[in-house]
Each structure stands twice: as structure tokens, then as C-alpha cells.
Design a protein around this motif. Structure first.
Motif, mmCIF file in Angstrom:
data_model
loop_
_atom_site.group_PDB
_atom_site.id
_atom_site.type_symbol
_atom_site.label_atom_id
_atom_site.label_comp_id
_atom_site.label_asym_id
_atom_site.label_seq_id
_atom_site.Cartn_x
_atom_site.Cartn_y
_atom_site.Cartn_z
ATOM 1 N N GLU A 1 -48.389 -19.998 9.113
ATOM 2 C CA GLU A 1 -47.702 -18.841 9.480
ATOM 3 C C GLU A 1 -47.876 -18.781 11.004
ATOM 4 O OE1 GLU A 1 -45.614 -15.212 9.437
ATOM 5 O OE2 GLU A 1 -45.534 -17.126 8.099
ATOM 6 N N ARG A 2 -48.810 -19.048 11.649
ATOM 7 C CA ARG A 2 -49.280 -18.878 12.943
ATOM 8 C C ARG A 2 -48.090 -19.781 13.631
ATOM 9 N NH1 ARG A 2 -54.224 -20.232 13.270
ATOM 10 N NH2 ARG A 2 -55.114 -18.228 13.026
ATOM 11 N N ARG A 3 -47.947 -21.034 13.020
ATOM 12 C CA ARG A 3 -46.902 -21.986 13.882
ATOM 13 C C ARG A 3 -45.543 -21.492 13.690
ATOM 14 N NH1 ARG A 3 -47.109 -26.996 15.760
ATOM 15 N NH2 ARG A 3 -45.347 -28.352 15.681
ATOM 16 N N ARG A 4 -45.358 -21.009 12.449
ATOM 17 C CA ARG A 4 -43.921 -20.507 12.300
ATOM 18 C C ARG A 4 -43.634 -19.477 13.321
ATOM 19 N NH1 ARG A 4 -41.311 -16.242 10.858
ATOM 20 N NH2 ARG A 4 -43.037 -15.042 10.311
ATOM 21 N N LYS A 5 -44.607 -18.220 13.445
ATOM 22 C CA LYS A 5 -44.385 -17.375 14.578
ATOM 23 C C LYS A 5 -44.356 -17.885 15.930
ATOM 24 C CE LYS A 5 -46.489 -13.416 11.935
ATOM 25 N NZ LYS A 5 -47.557 -12.614 11.795
ATOM 26 N N MET A 6 -45.262 -18.964 16.354
ATOM 27 C CA MET A 6 -44.942 -19.395 17.524
ATOM 28 C C MET A 6 -43.723 -19.964 17.910
ATOM 29 S SD MET A 6 -46.246 -19.992 20.706
ATOM 30 C CE MET A 6 -47.748 -19.166 20.614
ATOM 31 N N ARG A 7 -43.267 -20.826 17.025
ATOM 32 C CA ARG A 7 -41.891 -21.523 17.123
ATOM 33 C C ARG A 7 -40.790 -20.383 17.246
ATOM 34 N NH1 ARG A 7 -37.431 -23.905 14.821
ATOM 35 N NH2 ARG A 7 -37.201 -26.124 15.443
ATOM 36 N N GLN A 8 -40.893 -19.271 16.342
ATOM 37 C CA GLN A 8 -40.141 -18.241 16.467
ATOM 38 C C GLN A 8 -40.095 -17.505 18.095
ATOM 39 O OE1 GLN A 8 -37.513 -17.480 14.653
ATOM 40 N NE2 GLN A 8 -36.912 -15.655 15.555
ATOM 41 N N ARG A 9 -41.288 -17.392 18.375
ATOM 42 C CA ARG A 9 -41.655 -16.751 19.939
ATOM 43 C C ARG A 9 -41.031 -17.669 21.275
ATOM 44 N NH1 ARG A 9 -47.697 -15.704 21.882
ATOM 45 N NH2 ARG A 9 -47.207 -15.124 24.072
ATOM 46 N N LEU A 10 -41.082 -18.800 20.887
ATOM 47 C CA LEU A 10 -40.376 -19.924 21.708
ATOM 48 C C LEU A 10 -39.018 -19.779 21.866
ATOM 49 C CD1 LEU A 10 -42.932 -22.946 21.430
ATOM 50 C CD2 LEU A 10 -42.774 -21.232 23.496
ATOM 51 N N ILE A 11 -38.408 -19.607 20.592
ATOM 52 C CA ILE A 11 -36.874 -19.747 20.448
ATOM 53 C C ILE A 11 -36.315 -18.421 20.997
ATOM 54 C CG2 ILE A 11 -35.042 -19.451 18.822
ATOM 55 C CD1 ILE A 11 -36.449 -21.506 17.138
ATOM 56 N N GLU A 12 -37.157 -17.305 20.736
ATOM 57 C CA GLU A 12 -36.558 -16.212 21.208
ATOM 58 C C GLU A 12 -36.628 -15.913 22.786
ATOM 59 O OE1 GLU A 12 -38.879 -13.502 18.629
ATOM 60 O OE2 GLU A 12 -37.427 -13.610 17.208
ATOM 61 N N SER A 13 -37.737 -16.474 23.437
ATOM 62 C CA SER A 13 -37.941 -16.543 24.617
ATOM 63 C C SER A 13 -36.955 -17.306 25.407
ATOM 64 C CB SER A 13 -39.292 -17.028 25.203
ATOM 65 O OG SER A 13 -40.373 -16.424 24.603
ATOM 66 N N ALA A 14 -36.373 -18.461 24.646
ATOM 67 C CA ALA A 14 -35.340 -19.285 25.279
ATOM 68 C C ALA A 14 -33.990 -18.513 25.207
ATOM 69 C CB ALA A 14 -35.177 -20.314 24.414
ATOM 70 N N PHE A 15 -33.920 -17.569 24.253
ATOM 71 C CA PHE A 15 -32.719 -16.789 24.136
ATOM 72 C C PHE A 15 -32.526 -15.991 25.291
ATOM 73 C CE2 PHE A 15 -32.075 -17.147 19.396
ATOM 74 C CZ PHE A 15 -30.667 -17.372 19.300
ATOM 75 N N ALA A 16 -33.745 -15.229 25.699
ATOM 76 C CA ALA A 16 -33.799 -14.252 26.859
ATOM 77 C C ALA A 16 -33.442 -14.989 28.064
ATOM 78 C CB ALA A 16 -35.045 -13.664 26.993
ATOM 79 N N VAL A 17 -33.977 -16.163 28.307
ATOM 80 C CA VAL A 17 -33.850 -17.020 29.629
ATOM 81 C C VAL A 17 -32.421 -17.463 29.537
ATOM 82 C CG1 VAL A 17 -34.426 -19.466 30.481
ATOM 83 C CG2 VAL A 17 -36.237 -17.701 29.576
ATOM 84 N N LEU A 18 -32.018 -18.219 28.561
ATOM 85 C CA LEU A 18 -30.543 -18.562 28.308
ATOM 86 C C LEU A 18 -29.293 -17.466 28.859
ATOM 87 C CD1 LEU A 18 -30.827 -21.159 25.469
ATOM 88 C CD2 LEU A 18 -30.457 -21.649 27.895
ATOM 89 N N ALA A 19 -29.671 -16.394 28.264
ATOM 90 C CA ALA A 19 -28.978 -15.096 28.547
ATOM 91 C C ALA A 19 -28.743 -14.924 30.045
ATOM 92 C CB ALA A 19 -29.240 -13.762 27.890
ATOM 93 N N ARG A 20 -29.838 -15.031 30.844
ATOM 94 C CA ARG A 20 -30.027 -14.852 32.205
ATOM 95 C C ARG A 20 -29.431 -15.874 33.137
ATOM 96 N NH1 ARG A 20 -35.253 -13.101 30.853
ATOM 97 N NH2 ARG A 20 -36.249 -14.985 32.145
ATOM 98 N N LYS A 21 -29.725 -17.290 32.625
ATOM 99 C CA LYS A 21 -29.501 -18.421 33.429
ATOM 100 C C LYS A 21 -28.234 -19.204 33.022
ATOM 101 C CE LYS A 21 -32.581 -20.747 35.369
ATOM 102 N NZ LYS A 21 -33.751 -21.332 36.068
ATOM 103 N N GLY A 22 -27.735 -19.173 31.625
ATOM 104 C CA GLY A 22 -26.595 -19.712 31.333
ATOM 105 C C GLY A 22 -27.319 -20.930 30.288
ATOM 106 N N ALA A 23 -26.338 -21.437 29.543
ATOM 107 C CA ALA A 23 -26.734 -22.190 28.468
ATOM 108 C C ALA A 23 -26.933 -23.661 28.936
ATOM 109 C CB ALA A 23 -25.641 -22.445 27.396
ATOM 110 N N HIS A 24 -26.780 -24.160 29.997
ATOM 111 C CA HIS A 24 -26.974 -25.416 30.482
ATOM 112 C C HIS A 24 -27.993 -25.540 31.449
ATOM 113 C CE1 HIS A 24 -23.650 -26.832 28.183
ATOM 114 N NE2 HIS A 24 -22.801 -25.753 28.799
#
Length: 226
Positions: free
Chosen positions: A22-45
Motif C-alpha cells: 500500500e505504501r508503494r502504491r501511494k508513493m507511485r500515485q504521489r509521483l504521478i500526481e506531482s507529474a500532472f502538476a509539473v506538466l500542467a505548468r511546463k508542457g507535456a514534452h
């Protein structure tokens, strides 16, 4: 009488194993959600690893325990986003009984979402739909309606693969196009009509189905953390 050892049922994971999973699942989800936030600011590439590490508040080592490189992270993000988009669109699509109407409304709603959120279009446009087809939600929902359309005689093409390509190809092309040029008013409806014509519907029916009223979606481009 005791059960012989070789017939004992498999024992469930112990508490520590379940906690670790469960800890691993939550960390992976945290990284993906953080990537969403970054990509929304900087673009997909953008090269986003450093920014994601900062956004998530994790170490470099922690990041590389989950993703080996930028492309692997982006693949996870786009898969998650494709599934999320379908979770928003499909409840509306399923209100239609006719598979042709389902396909038309799905096309229109996906393009409306892309027009509303260009970052979403950037990410979804890089999805490899053919490789993701067997397990991804976007393909699964489309396959359902394509197969129903063929079974009911609504689509007059040779097979399901051809029907799927006639839908996916133009939609992905439109996602790419809207990133570089303004699309004319009513383009989602025009595209849906053109695809229905390719699937074998008459011009009159294709126009009618592509113009049916649809509800507005409350679109949020980045899923909120649970």
C-alpha cells in the motif's frame, strides 16, 4: 484430521507485506500526481524528473525506485490521464443506446475536453493507442461500442480493427492539430459526422447523431489525490 500440507490454501500476505504494498502504491500515485502538476505548468514534452522530485518532496533515489527515466514517467501519466478522461466521458456516452450515437458522443466529448485543457491534449496525443489497446480504458470503451455497432449492423466496415482505426486515427490527429492551430467552430461535431460516414452511416443520420445535445462535463484536468 489435519489437512495435508500440499492441500493447504495459499496464505494471505502478512501485515507487513500489505503495508509495504500500500505504501508503494501511494508513493507511485504521489509521483504521478506531482507529474500532472509539473506538466500542467511546463508542457507535456518538458524534461520533468527534477521538477517532479521537488514537487513530490522525495529523494532522487526514491523516484528511481519507481520510474527509470522521463519517458517511463510520461507513459504512466498519459495512461492515467486516458483512463481518467474515459471515466468522465463514459457515463455520458452510456446514456445512449445506439452504438453509433455512443461513438459520436464520445468523440465530441473527448475533443471538447482537449479544447478546454490544452495540457490534456498534449498528454493524450502522445499515447500509443495501439500498444495500450488490450488493457487501457480508452480502447476498452471504444471496442465495446465498435463491436456492438458491427453486431447490430450499424457500422458497415470489414472488421472491428478497421472500425477502431477509423475512429482513433482522426481523433488523435485532431488532438495534435489543436495544439498548433485554432480549430473552426463546431469541429468536434464535424469530425464525429465524418467518422460516422466512414463507418457506413448515411449523411443524414451521421449529421443528426453528431448534432445531438450533450451535457457539459465538469472537467478537472488533473485527478485530485485520494
Amino acid at each position: 484430521m489435519r489437512t495435508p500440507p500440499d492441500t493447504l490454501p495459499d496464505s494471505p500476505p502478512d501485515h507487513r507485506t500489505r503495508v509495504a504494498m500500500e505504501r508503494r502504491r501511494k508513493m507511485r500515485q504521489r509521483l504521478i500526481e506531482s507529474a500532472f502538476a509539473v506538466l500542467a505548468r511546463k508542457g507535456a514534452h518538458a524534461a520533468v524528473i527534477e521538477d517532479v522530485i521537488v514537487e513530490a518532496g522525495v529523494s532522487r533515489g526514491t523516484f528511481y525506485n519507481y520510474f527509470q527515466n522521463n519517458e517511463e514517467l510520461l507513459d504512466a501519466v498519459t495512461a492515467k490521464l486516458g483512463d481518467y478522461l474515459m471515466q468522465l466521458v463514459d457515463p455520458v456516452v452510456r446514456t445512449q443506446e445506439d452504438p453509433a450515437a455512443r461513438v459520436a458522443s464520445g468523440i465530441r466529448l473527448c475533443l471538447r475536453a482537449a479544447l478546454a485543457f490544452p495540457q490534456m491534449a498534449q498528454l493524450v496525443s502522445r499515447m500509443d493507442w495501439q500498444q495500450a489497446a488490450p488493457g487501457g480504458q480508452p480502447h476498452g470503451y471504444l471496442a465495446r461500442d465498435v463491436e456492438a455497432g458491427l453486431r447490430e449492423g450499424r457500422f458497415k466496415v470489414a472488421n472491428a480493427r478497421l472500425a477502431t482505426d477509423l475512429v482513433v486515427g482522426p481523433v488523435i490527429s485532431a488532438f495534435h492539430a489543436l495544439l498548433h492551430e485554432p480549430l473552426p467552430p463546431g469541429y468536434p461535431e464535424d469530425l464525429a459526422q465524418g467518422i460516422l460516414l466512414g463507418l457506413g452511416l448515411s449523411r443524414t443520420e451521421a449529421r443528426q447523431l453528431s448534432q445531438r445535445p450533450l451535457p457539459d462535463l465538469s472537467l478537472v484536468p488533473v485527478p485530485k489525490p485520494a
